[in-house]
Scaffold this motif. Structure first.
Motif, mmCIF file in Angstrom:
data_model
loop_
_atom_site.group_PDB
_atom_site.id
_atom_site.type_symbol
_atom_site.label_atom_id
_atom_site.label_comp_id
_atom_site.label_asym_id
_atom_site.label_seq_id
_atom_site.Cartn_x
_atom_site.Cartn_y
_atom_site.Cartn_z
ATOM 1 N N ASN A 68 56.084 27.956 58.651
ATOM 2 C CA ASN A 68 57.125 28.944 58.364
ATOM 3 C C ASN A 68 56.457 30.263 58.026
ATOM 4 O O ASN A 68 55.233 30.320 57.814
ATOM 5 C CB ASN A 68 58.047 28.476 57.227
ATOM 6 N N VAL A 86 63.100 32.034 52.289
ATOM 7 C CA VAL A 86 63.874 31.153 51.401
ATOM 8 C C VAL A 86 65.356 31.478 51.442
ATOM 9 O O VAL A 86 66.205 30.598 51.606
ATOM 10 C CB VAL A 86 63.333 31.228 49.961
ATOM 11 N N LYS A 101 66.547 29.561 54.596
ATOM 12 C CA LYS A 101 66.671 28.364 53.740
ATOM 13 C C LYS A 101 65.410 27.500 53.776
ATOM 14 O O LYS A 101 65.492 26.263 53.722
ATOM 15 C CB LYS A 101 67.895 27.519 54.142
ATOM 16 N N VAL A 102 64.250 28.132 53.874
ATOM 17 C CA VAL A 102 62.989 27.407 53.830
ATOM 18 C C VAL A 102 62.792 26.832 52.430
ATOM 19 O O VAL A 102 63.018 27.511 51.431
ATOM 20 C CB VAL A 102 61.803 28.332 54.199
ATOM 21 N N SER A 103 62.375 25.571 52.358
ATOM 22 C CA SER A 103 62.128 24.931 51.067
ATOM 23 C C SER A 103 60.805 25.434 50.501
ATOM 24 O O SER A 103 59.744 25.242 51.092
ATOM 25 C CB SER A 103 62.085 23.407 51.245
ATOM 26 N N PHE A 104 60.875 26.102 49.345
ATOM 27 C CA PHE A 104 59.681 26.646 48.694
ATOM 28 C C PHE A 104 59.738 26.216 47.242
ATOM 29 O O PHE A 104 60.514 26.748 46.444
ATOM 30 C CB PHE A 104 59.675 28.173 48.839
ATOM 31 N N LEU A 105 58.903 25.237 46.886
ATOM 32 C CA LEU A 105 58.971 24.603 45.570
ATOM 33 C C LEU A 105 58.024 25.278 44.575
ATOM 34 O O LEU A 105 57.316 26.231 44.906
ATOM 35 C CB LEU A 105 58.639 23.121 45.712
ATOM 36 N N ASP A 130 54.454 25.697 45.544
ATOM 37 C CA ASP A 130 54.291 26.743 46.558
ATOM 38 C C ASP A 130 54.186 28.118 45.895
ATOM 39 O O ASP A 130 53.354 28.941 46.277
ATOM 40 C CB ASP A 130 55.468 26.722 47.532
ATOM 41 N N HIS A 185 50.666 20.470 47.441
ATOM 42 C CA HIS A 185 51.494 20.366 46.233
ATOM 43 C C HIS A 185 50.786 19.588 45.129
ATOM 44 O O HIS A 185 51.415 18.935 44.295
ATOM 45 C CB HIS A 185 52.856 19.739 46.542
#
Length: 305
Positions: A104, A270, A274-278, A281, A152
């Motif tokens: 991404n 994000v 809607k990219v998952s960025f925790l 990250d 992660h």
């Protein structure tokens, strides 16, 4: 006098920040085109270089007139600009966009920002001089940030594919080459002319492989808007604003402010895609941004000595 000087720097600061935001958002636009419009990364890179290069060369002609052609006078300069275009420009553009297509925009942009670490390593070897303490700290932070970003914190699994990690690191190496190789040219010629010719040469040479005359993907209003943004804002205006900011606030400060680019790419990816960025990250991102800051300020300290 101090207040006046500070006030005069405001446009330069705003331009540097704007160029970083433009570059970051263009990465997200590329992700949108790859994921939702099925555009081929190599096709997009080819047209970005050709169109962006033509516009920058025309801009150079209007501002500098004959100086835009002066790079073609000496054989050694011609060889360097050809190398910059065919190798440097193609490599840095394609590896970055291909990395986006595999992961991404946020992850690809952040991984590319490891590039300054490779630059430091190159000059340490070339000058046979050990890095200073801040540069060692930057290396540790870069490795830690990359580890968190791709694992992660786990030693057993990658959260991105091996291919995405490979091309992301390759894009960082390409960025290092892109930064180092044209230094001699940029000391003699206009940055606008060098970048414009480099893009055009890279685009034309890459087109022999990509065949850009074959239309790629699905074209509708969204495709045209994203493609137009990448060319106009993500290439021409971003580059122009960055050059102007360098002339006002200096290359060190401008480069430091441009570390906002990964943040802009992450935020737009994000909230728009809607990219998952925790949490891991974001921590990895912050560590890599601190890396850029340390390397920038260590460079400033070296210049002051």
């Amino acid at each position: 006098m101090i207040q006046a000087t500070s006030y005069q720097k405001v446009p330069g600061i705003l331009m540097a920040l704007s160029s970083a935001v433009f570059w970051g958002i263009s990465g997200t636009c590329a992700q949108y085109l790859f994921e939702q419009k099925n555009l081929d990364p190599a096709w997009l890179v080819t047209w970005r270089m050709i169109l962006g290069g033509l516009i920058l060369i025309l801009f150079s002609f209007t501002q500098e007139k004959k100086a835009a052609l002066s790079v073609w006078r000496k054989p050694e300069d011609i060889l360097q600009i050809l190398l910059f275009g065919i190798v440097g420009m193609v490599a840095v553009q394609f590896t970055y966009f291909y990395s986006i297509s595999l992961s991404n925009a946020a992850t690809a942009t952040i991984l590319q920002y490891i590039g300054p670490v490779f630059v430091v390593g190159f000059y340490a070897i070339k000058n046979r001089k050990w890095p200073i303490l801040a540069e060692y700290g930057a290396l540790i932070l870069a490795l830690s940030g990359t580890f968190l970003l791709v694992t992660h914190g786990s030693l057993e699994v990658l959260v991105i594919s091996k291919e995405a990690l490979f091309w992301g690191i390759l894009s960082a190496l390409a960025l290092a080459f892109y930064t180092i190789q044209p230094v001699g040219l940029l000391r003699t010629f206009s940055p606008a002319a060098i970048t414009g010719w480099g893009m055009l040469i890279g685009g034309v040479s890459f087109s022999l492989i990509t065949q850009p005359w074959t239309i790629s993907g699905t074209w509708d209003s969204g495709t045209f808007l994203a493609f137009g943004y990448i060319i106009l804002f993500g290439t021409v205006l971003a580059f122009y604003f960055f050059l102007r900011s360098v002339s006002i606030i200096g290359a060190t400060t401008a480069s430091l402010l441009c570390s906002v680019e990964p943040l802009s790419a992450a935020l737009t990816a994000v909230f728009w895609l809607k990219v998952s960025f925790l949490g891991m990250d974001w921590i990895g991102t912050i560590l890599i941004l601190i890396t850029v800051g340390l390397l920038t300020w260590s460079k400033k300290e070296k210049q002051a000595i």
